[in-house]
Design a protein around this motif. Structure first.
Motif, PDB file in Angstrom:
ATOM      1  N   GLY A  15      -8.691 -14.368  26.748  1.00  0.00           N
ATOM      2  CA  GLY A  15      -8.732 -14.964  25.411  1.00  0.00           C
ATOM      3  C   GLY A  15     -10.027 -15.682  25.113  1.00  0.00           C
ATOM      4  N   THR A  16     -10.494 -16.487  26.046  1.00  0.00           N
ATOM      5  CA  THR A  16     -11.704 -17.266  25.797  1.00  0.00           C
ATOM      6  C   THR A  16     -12.936 -16.495  26.276  1.00  0.00           C
ATOM      7  OG1 THR A  16     -11.683 -18.362  27.962  1.00  0.00           O
ATOM      8  CG2 THR A  16     -10.399 -19.395  26.186  1.00  0.00           C
ATOM      9  N   THR A  17     -14.088 -16.967  25.857  1.00  0.00           N
ATOM     10  CA  THR A  17     -15.346 -16.344  26.282  1.00  0.00           C
ATOM     11  C   THR A  17     -15.495 -16.427  27.798  1.00  0.00           C
ATOM     12  OG1 THR A  17     -16.372 -16.887  24.171  1.00  0.00           O
ATOM     13  CG2 THR A  17     -17.853 -16.391  25.980  1.00  0.00           C
ATOM     14  N   ALA A  18     -15.129 -17.555  28.379  1.00  0.00           N
ATOM     15  CA  ALA A  18     -15.237 -17.717  29.835  1.00  0.00           C
ATOM     16  C   ALA A  18     -14.300 -16.750  30.558  1.00  0.00           C
ATOM     17  CB  ALA A  18     -14.916 -19.150  30.232  1.00  0.00           C
ATOM     18  N   GLU A  19     -13.087 -16.569  30.062  1.00  0.00           N
ATOM     19  CA  GLU A  19     -12.147 -15.627  30.672  1.00  0.00           C
ATOM     20  C   GLU A  19     -12.660 -14.195  30.552  1.00  0.00           C
ATOM     21  OE1 GLU A  19      -8.518 -16.373  28.567  1.00  0.00           O
ATOM     22  OE2 GLU A  19      -7.977 -18.091  29.802  1.00  0.00           O
ATOM     23  N   LYS A  20     -13.233 -13.870  29.387  1.00  0.00           N
ATOM     24  CA  LYS A  20     -13.788 -12.528  29.193  1.00  0.00           C
ATOM     25  C   LYS A  20     -14.944 -12.282  30.158  1.00  0.00           C
ATOM     26  CE  LYS A  20     -12.628 -12.198  24.312  1.00  0.00           C
ATOM     27  NZ  LYS A  20     -13.135 -12.198  22.944  1.00  0.00           N
ATOM     28  N   ALA A  21     -15.808 -13.280  30.326  1.00  0.00           N
ATOM     29  CA  ALA A  21     -16.954 -13.136  31.224  1.00  0.00           C
ATOM     30  C   ALA A  21     -16.488 -12.950  32.663  1.00  0.00           C
ATOM     31  CB  ALA A  21     -17.878 -14.343  31.113  1.00  0.00           C
TER      32      ALA A  21
ATOM     33  N   ASP B 223     -19.225 -21.707  23.790  1.00  0.00           N
ATOM     34  CA  ASP B 223     -19.637 -21.322  25.138  1.00  0.00           C
ATOM     35  C   ASP B 223     -20.491 -20.065  25.100  1.00  0.00           C
ATOM     36  OD1 ASP B 223     -18.194 -23.397  26.319  1.00  0.00           O
ATOM     37  OD2 ASP B 223     -16.374 -22.170  26.487  1.00  0.00           O
ATOM     38  N   LEU B 224     -21.487 -20.031  25.981  1.00  0.00           N
ATOM     39  CA  LEU B 224     -22.288 -18.831  26.158  1.00  0.00           C
ATOM     40  C   LEU B 224     -21.509 -17.809  26.980  1.00  0.00           C
ATOM     41  CD1 LEU B 224     -25.727 -20.471  27.002  1.00  0.00           C
ATOM     42  CD2 LEU B 224     -25.088 -19.367  24.868  1.00  0.00           C
ATOM     43  N   PHE B 225     -21.836 -16.549  26.827  1.00  0.00           N
ATOM     44  CA  PHE B 225     -21.240 -15.490  27.646  1.00  0.00           C
ATOM     45  C   PHE B 225     -22.083 -15.412  28.904  1.00  0.00           C
ATOM     46  CE2 PHE B 225     -19.782 -11.503  29.144  1.00  0.00           C
ATOM     47  CZ  PHE B 225     -18.603 -11.203  28.489  1.00  0.00           C
ATOM     48  N   GLN B 226     -21.567 -15.986  29.977  1.00  0.00           N
ATOM     49  CA  GLN B 226     -22.331 -16.073  31.216  1.00  0.00           C
ATOM     50  C   GLN B 226     -21.804 -15.076  32.235  1.00  0.00           C
ATOM     51  OE1 GLN B 226     -22.164 -20.181  32.388  1.00  0.00           O
ATOM     52  NE2 GLN B 226     -23.433 -20.830  30.682  1.00  0.00           N
ATOM     53  N   ALA B 227     -22.694 -14.679  33.121  1.00  0.00           N
ATOM     54  CA  ALA B 227     -22.323 -13.759  34.189  1.00  0.00           C
ATOM     55  C   ALA B 227     -21.347 -14.442  35.133  1.00  0.00           C
ATOM     56  CB  ALA B 227     -23.562 -13.313  34.951  1.00  0.00           C
ATOM     57  N   ALA B 228     -20.479 -13.645  35.722  1.00  0.00           N
ATOM     58  CA  ALA B 228     -19.516 -14.162  36.684  1.00  0.00           C
ATOM     59  C   ALA B 228     -20.235 -14.598  37.953  1.00  0.00           C
ATOM     60  CB  ALA B 228     -18.483 -13.086  37.005  1.00  0.00           C
ATOM     61  N   PRO B 229     -19.680 -15.552  38.673  1.00  0.00           N
ATOM     62  CA  PRO B 229     -20.289 -15.962  39.937  1.00  0.00           C
ATOM     63  C   PRO B 229     -20.437 -14.755  40.876  1.00  0.00           C
ATOM     64  CG  PRO B 229     -18.509 -17.453  39.341  1.00  0.00           C
ATOM     65  CD  PRO B 229     -18.474 -16.315  38.370  1.00  0.00           C
ATOM     66  N   GLY B 230     -21.589 -14.651  41.499  1.00  0.00           N
ATOM     67  CA  GLY B 230     -21.854 -13.537  42.402  1.00  0.00           C
ATOM     68  C   GLY B 230     -22.538 -12.358  41.731  1.00  0.00           C
ATOM     69  N   ALA B 231     -22.671 -12.412  40.407  1.00  0.00           N
ATOM     70  CA  ALA B 231     -23.298 -11.302  39.689  1.00  0.00           C
ATOM     71  C   ALA B 231     -24.779 -11.172  40.007  1.00  0.00           C
ATOM     72  CB  ALA B 231     -23.106 -11.458  38.185  1.00  0.00           C
ATOM     73  N   GLU B 232     -25.367 -12.263  40.513  1.00  0.00           N
ATOM     74  CA  GLU B 232     -26.789 -12.214  40.847  1.00  0.00           C
ATOM     75  C   GLU B 232     -27.041 -11.435  42.139  1.00  0.00           C
ATOM     76  OE1 GLU B 232     -24.956 -15.657  42.850  1.00  0.00           O
ATOM     77  OE2 GLU B 232     -24.950 -15.046  40.771  1.00  0.00           O
ATOM     78  N   THR B 233     -25.982 -11.146  42.908  1.00  0.00           N
ATOM     79  CA  THR B 233     -26.104 -10.397  44.155  1.00  0.00           C
ATOM     80  C   THR B 233     -26.148  -8.898  43.840  1.00  0.00           C
ATOM     81  OG1 THR B 233     -24.824 -12.102  45.261  1.00  0.00           O
ATOM     82  CG2 THR B 233     -25.081 -10.010  46.417  1.00  0.00           C
ATOM     83  N   VAL B 234     -27.146  -8.244  44.364  1.00  0.00           N
ATOM     84  CA  VAL B 234     -27.287  -6.797  44.141  1.00  0.00           C
ATOM     85  C   VAL B 234     -26.243  -6.064  44.979  1.00  0.00           C
ATOM     86  CG1 VAL B 234     -28.853  -4.836  44.364  1.00  0.00           C
ATOM     87  CG2 VAL B 234     -29.750  -7.085  43.751  1.00  0.00           C
TER      88      VAL B 234
END
Length: 187
Positions: free
Chosen positions: A86-92, A171-182
């Motif tokens: 529902g929320t932007t954080a949940e979607k992200a 809220d900004l649409f932010q990447a999920a934790p760990g998304a910076e890992t290739v």
């Protein structure tokens, strides 16, 4: 002119300026908030587009890799979470989980050379790739619009009216934790 008339004209002018400022700020805030909602809807549209492509992609891969049930289940679970967000954080967060599941699917695909040569699979992968690009652009547009909106509601004099009329930070649409890992893809 009498002094009292001049005083009333000055007071009237000040009140008129305050009212016009309030109306202008309120209308600008409404327009900015609507722009944020519009950009959020564009992300939802692209996420739905990806939702429509994934089942076809999974079914194509299933024909070649029937024993990879864990990967297919993780994709189904992630799609369900995204659909219920529902929320932007949940979607992200749900989007990050789905992206991880899709990367595991692509690792499975590497084990099946015939699948990579399949025309339907290639078409679906191209469509998914194009959709991922559209999602990235929609996220960037959304974040730019949210940043402008958040700045607007904090600047004077709009800050006064935004708090008065209940305009809140988005809220900004932010990447999920760990998304910076290739992801580790082996060929």
């Amino acid at each position: 002119m009498k002094r009292s008339t001049i005083t009333w004209l000055v007071v009237g002018a000040i009140v008129l300026i305050v009212i016009l400022s309030a109306v202008s700020s309120y209308n600008g805030l409404v327009s900015s908030e609507n722009a944020v909602d519009n950009k959020s809807a564009q992300i939802d549209t692209q996420l739905q587009r990806r939702e429509d492509v994934i089942p076809n992609l999974v079914n194509t891969v299933k024909g070649y890799a029937a024993h990879e049930k864990e990967v297919f289940q993780s994709i189904a679970d992630a799609r369900s979470k995204l659909a219920g967000a529902g929320t932007t954080a949940e979607k992200a967060a749900a989007n990050g989980e789905l992206e991880g599941a899709l990367s595991r699917l692509l690792v499975v695909v590497e084990n099946y050379p015939n699948l990579k040569a399949d025309a339907q699979f290639t078409r679906l992968m191209d469509e998914l790739s194009g959709t991922e690009n559209r999602i990235a652009v929609a996220r960037q547009d959304y974040n730019n619009t949210v940043t402008a909106y958040n700045s607007k509601i904090r600047k004077f004099p709009a800050a006064i009216y935004s708090s008065l009329f209940g305009f809140e930070k988005k809220d900004l649409f932010q990447a999920a934790p760990g998304a910076e890992t290739v992801p580790d893809v082996q060929f």
